[in-house]
Motif scaffolding. Sequence first.
Motif, PDB file in Angstrom:
ATOM      1  N   ASP A 176       0.865  -1.200   0.115  1.00 58.88           N
ATOM      2  CA  ASP A 176      -0.228  -0.006   0.011  1.00 58.88           C
ATOM      3  C   ASP A 176       0.816   1.276  -0.169  1.00 58.88           C
ATOM      4  O   ASP A 176       0.484   2.302  -0.550  1.00 58.88           O
ATOM      5  CB  ASP A 176      -0.931   0.307   1.173  1.00 58.88           C
ATOM      6  N   SER A 177       2.027   1.282   0.616  1.00 60.69           N
ATOM      7  CA  SER A 177       2.781   2.349   0.709  1.00 60.69           C
ATOM      8  C   SER A 177       3.448   2.849  -0.614  1.00 60.69           C
ATOM      9  O   SER A 177       3.817   4.048  -0.659  1.00 60.69           O
ATOM     10  CB  SER A 177       4.123   2.086   1.958  1.00 60.69           C
ATOM     11  N   VAL A 178       3.534   2.120  -1.487  1.00 66.79           N
ATOM     12  CA  VAL A 178       3.989   2.531  -2.875  1.00 66.79           C
ATOM     13  C   VAL A 178       3.042   2.407  -3.937  1.00 66.79           C
ATOM     14  O   VAL A 178       3.329   2.761  -5.169  1.00 66.79           O
ATOM     15  CB  VAL A 178       5.197   1.517  -3.254  1.00 66.79           C
ATOM     16  N   LYS A 179       1.754   2.121  -3.772  1.00 66.90           N
ATOM     17  CA  LYS A 179       0.924   1.858  -4.700  1.00 66.90           C
ATOM     18  C   LYS A 179       0.399   3.225  -5.490  1.00 66.90           C
ATOM     19  O   LYS A 179       0.332   4.268  -4.748  1.00 66.90           O
ATOM     20  CB  LYS A 179      -0.436   1.243  -4.110  1.00 66.90           C
ATOM     21  N   GLY A 180       0.432   3.195  -6.666  1.00 68.46           N
ATOM     22  CA  GLY A 180       0.431   4.615  -7.503  1.00 68.46           C
ATOM     23  C   GLY A 180       1.517   5.272  -7.885  1.00 68.46           C
ATOM     24  O   GLY A 180       1.597   6.178  -8.744  1.00 68.46           O
ATOM     25  N   ARG A 181       2.657   4.859  -7.092  1.00 69.10           N
ATOM     26  CA  ARG A 181       3.800   5.781  -7.228  1.00 69.10           C
ATOM     27  C   ARG A 181       4.888   4.786  -7.992  1.00 69.10           C
ATOM     28  O   ARG A 181       5.627   5.226  -8.677  1.00 69.10           O
ATOM     29  CB  ARG A 181       4.446   6.321  -5.844  1.00 69.10           C
ATOM     30  N   PHE A 182       4.896   3.378  -7.458  1.00 69.56           N
ATOM     31  CA  PHE A 182       6.135   2.420  -8.213  1.00 69.56           C
ATOM     32  C   PHE A 182       5.175   1.659  -9.039  1.00 69.56           C
ATOM     33  O   PHE A 182       4.164   1.307  -8.979  1.00 69.56           O
ATOM     34  CB  PHE A 182       6.665   1.763  -6.915  1.00 69.56           C
ATOM     35  N   THR A 183       6.224   1.304 -10.238  1.00 72.20           N
ATOM     36  CA  THR A 183       5.633   0.163 -11.132  1.00 72.20           C
ATOM     37  C   THR A 183       6.743  -0.828 -11.265  1.00 72.20           C
ATOM     38  O   THR A 183       7.899  -0.498 -11.672  1.00 72.20           O
ATOM     39  CB  THR A 183       5.492   0.915 -12.467  1.00 72.20           C
ATOM     40  N   ILE A 184       6.257  -2.244 -11.101  1.00 74.04           N
ATOM     41  CA  ILE A 184       7.201  -3.308 -11.283  1.00 74.04           C
ATOM     42  C   ILE A 184       6.973  -3.799 -12.906  1.00 74.04           C
ATOM     43  O   ILE A 184       5.680  -3.889 -13.176  1.00 74.04           O
ATOM     44  CB  ILE A 184       6.939  -4.381 -10.484  1.00 74.04           C
ATOM     45  N   SER A 185       7.804  -3.883 -13.520  1.00 73.47           N
ATOM     46  CA  SER A 185       7.662  -4.605 -14.726  1.00 73.47           C
ATOM     47  C   SER A 185       8.880  -5.414 -15.265  1.00 73.47           C
ATOM     48  O   SER A 185       9.573  -5.865 -14.347  1.00 73.47           O
ATOM     49  CB  SER A 185       7.666  -3.450 -15.885  1.00 73.47           C
ATOM     50  N   ARG A 186       8.684  -6.110 -16.331  1.00 75.28           N
ATOM     51  CA  ARG A 186       9.733  -7.323 -16.602  1.00 75.28           C
ATOM     52  C   ARG A 186      10.098  -7.181 -18.146  1.00 75.28           C
ATOM     53  O   ARG A 186       8.986  -6.746 -19.062  1.00 75.28           O
ATOM     54  CB  ARG A 186       9.586  -8.711 -16.276  1.00 75.28           C
ATOM     55  N   ASP A 187      11.345  -7.439 -18.486  1.00 80.00           N
ATOM     56  CA  ASP A 187      11.700  -7.465 -19.897  1.00 80.00           C
ATOM     57  C   ASP A 187      11.974  -8.995 -20.370  1.00 80.00           C
ATOM     58  O   ASP A 187      13.151  -9.405 -19.768  1.00 80.00           O
ATOM     59  CB  ASP A 187      12.680  -6.465 -20.274  1.00 80.00           C
ATOM     60  N   ASN A 188      10.952  -9.654 -20.988  1.00 80.26           N
ATOM     61  CA  ASN A 188      11.651 -10.996 -21.640  1.00 80.26           C
ATOM     62  C   ASN A 188      12.878 -11.308 -22.254  1.00 80.26           C
ATOM     63  O   ASN A 188      13.749 -12.133 -21.733  1.00 80.26           O
ATOM     64  CB  ASN A 188      10.517 -11.700 -22.300  1.00 80.26           C
ATOM     65  N   ALA A 189      12.966 -10.293 -23.161  1.00 81.51           N
ATOM     66  CA  ALA A 189      14.077 -10.384 -23.852  1.00 81.51           C
ATOM     67  C   ALA A 189      15.652 -10.211 -23.187  1.00 81.51           C
ATOM     68  O   ALA A 189      16.751 -10.852 -23.390  1.00 81.51           O
ATOM     69  CB  ALA A 189      14.211  -9.303 -24.981  1.00 81.51           C
ATOM     70  N   LYS A 190      15.525  -9.394 -22.082  1.00 78.04           N
ATOM     71  CA  LYS A 190      16.722  -8.929 -21.303  1.00 78.04           C
ATOM     72  C   LYS A 190      16.862  -9.782 -20.081  1.00 78.04           C
ATOM     73  O   LYS A 190      17.607  -9.686 -19.259  1.00 78.04           O
ATOM     74  CB  LYS A 190      16.602  -7.579 -21.029  1.00 78.04           C
ATOM     75  N   ASN A 191      15.430 -10.594 -19.728  1.00 81.18           N
ATOM     76  CA  ASN A 191      15.594 -11.450 -18.641  1.00 81.18           C
ATOM     77  C   ASN A 191      15.850 -10.379 -17.332  1.00 81.18           C
ATOM     78  O   ASN A 191      16.757 -10.779 -16.493  1.00 81.18           O
ATOM     79  CB  ASN A 191      16.643 -12.492 -18.534  1.00 81.18           C
ATOM     80  N   THR A 192      15.248  -9.399 -17.373  1.00 83.65           N
ATOM     81  CA  THR A 192      15.342  -8.238 -16.207  1.00 83.65           C
ATOM     82  C   THR A 192      14.142  -8.001 -15.966  1.00 83.65           C
ATOM     83  O   THR A 192      13.217  -7.790 -16.601  1.00 83.65           O
ATOM     84  CB  THR A 192      16.164  -7.252 -16.786  1.00 83.65           C
ATOM     85  N   VAL A 193      14.144  -7.703 -14.463  1.00 86.51           N
ATOM     86  CA  VAL A 193      12.930  -7.184 -13.607  1.00 86.51           C
ATOM     87  C   VAL A 193      13.119  -5.543 -13.342  1.00 86.51           C
ATOM     88  O   VAL A 193      14.508  -5.557 -12.819  1.00 86.51           O
ATOM     89  CB  VAL A 193      12.220  -7.770 -12.562  1.00 86.51           C
ATOM     90  N   TYR A 194      12.385  -4.583 -13.390  1.00 86.88           N
ATOM     91  CA  TYR A 194      12.472  -3.394 -12.925  1.00 86.88           C
ATOM     92  C   TYR A 194      11.411  -2.807 -11.998  1.00 86.88           C
ATOM     93  O   TYR A 194      10.661  -3.408 -11.894  1.00 86.88           O
ATOM     94  CB  TYR A 194      12.394  -2.469 -14.512  1.00 86.88           C
ATOM     95  N   LEU A 195      11.893  -1.661 -11.422  1.00 89.29           N
ATOM     96  CA  LEU A 195      11.133  -1.145 -10.416  1.00 89.29           C
ATOM     97  C   LEU A 195      11.254   0.440 -10.819  1.00 89.29           C
ATOM     98  O   LEU A 195      12.216   0.986 -10.619  1.00 89.29           O
ATOM     99  CB  LEU A 195      11.509  -1.427  -8.985  1.00 89.29           C
ATOM    100  N   GLN A 196       9.950   0.894 -11.475  1.00 85.66           N
ATOM    101  CA  GLN A 196      10.094   2.351 -11.630  1.00 85.66           C
ATOM    102  C   GLN A 196       9.765   3.016 -10.369  1.00 85.66           C
ATOM    103  O   GLN A 196       8.425   2.661  -9.994  1.00 85.66           O
ATOM    104  CB  GLN A 196       9.303   2.715 -12.891  1.00 85.66           C
ATOM    105  N   MET A 197      10.480   4.138  -9.715  1.00 82.15           N
ATOM    106  CA  MET A 197       9.849   4.849  -8.647  1.00 82.15           C
ATOM    107  C   MET A 197       9.773   6.119  -8.940  1.00 82.15           C
ATOM    108  O   MET A 197      10.782   6.816  -9.318  1.00 82.15           O
ATOM    109  CB  MET A 197      10.931   4.557  -7.339  1.00 82.15           C
ATOM    110  N   ASN A 198       8.561   6.600  -8.909  1.00 83.64           N
ATOM    111  CA  ASN A 198       8.282   8.109  -9.127  1.00 83.64           C
ATOM    112  C   ASN A 198       7.747   8.660  -7.573  1.00 83.64           C
ATOM    113  O   ASN A 198       7.450   7.937  -6.792  1.00 83.64           O
ATOM    114  CB  ASN A 198       7.339   8.119 -10.066  1.00 83.64           C
ATOM    115  N   SER A 199       7.693  10.057  -7.634  1.00 80.59           N
ATOM    116  CA  SER A 199       7.235  10.805  -6.696  1.00 80.59           C
ATOM    117  C   SER A 199       7.815  10.234  -5.371  1.00 80.59           C
ATOM    118  O   SER A 199       7.131   9.845  -4.350  1.00 80.59           O
ATOM    119  CB  SER A 199       5.756  10.536  -6.496  1.00 80.59           C
TER     120      SER A 199
END
Length: 120
Positions: free
Chosen positions: A61-84
């Motif tokens: 709940d503390s990061v909902k709406g500000r952080f976004t987790i995603s993945r790139d299959n080709a790069k076999n990498t997971v990301y965490l985009q942190m805004n605000s």
Amino acid sequence: VQLQASGGGLVQAGGSLRLSCAAPGRTFSSYVMGWFRQAPGKEREFVAGISWSSGNTYYADSVKGRFTISRDNAKNTVYLQMNSLKPEDTAVYYCAVLKYYGSRDAIGSWGQGTLVTVSS
């Protein structure tokens, strides 16, 4: 699976950072991946999770709406985009394999974390 998180740094409140997580020589295709963080003097806490196969995500709940987790299959990498970003987001961030989709429990050993410092 030895996971390596990167992308941390010093940022002002309100700013953004993108963290990356990879496991050299391994694939995540059957896993649920997640991000955790540990602030000074506090216990490690769950931040976000993603099903590698479906791309479905869930958040603390503390990061909902500000952080976004995603993945790139080709790069076999997971990301965490942190805004605000807020000063209370200051912590060492780790990626990990989660027990199952919806779980907040990690399995396996903790890899290298990356420090995020948010100044006020």
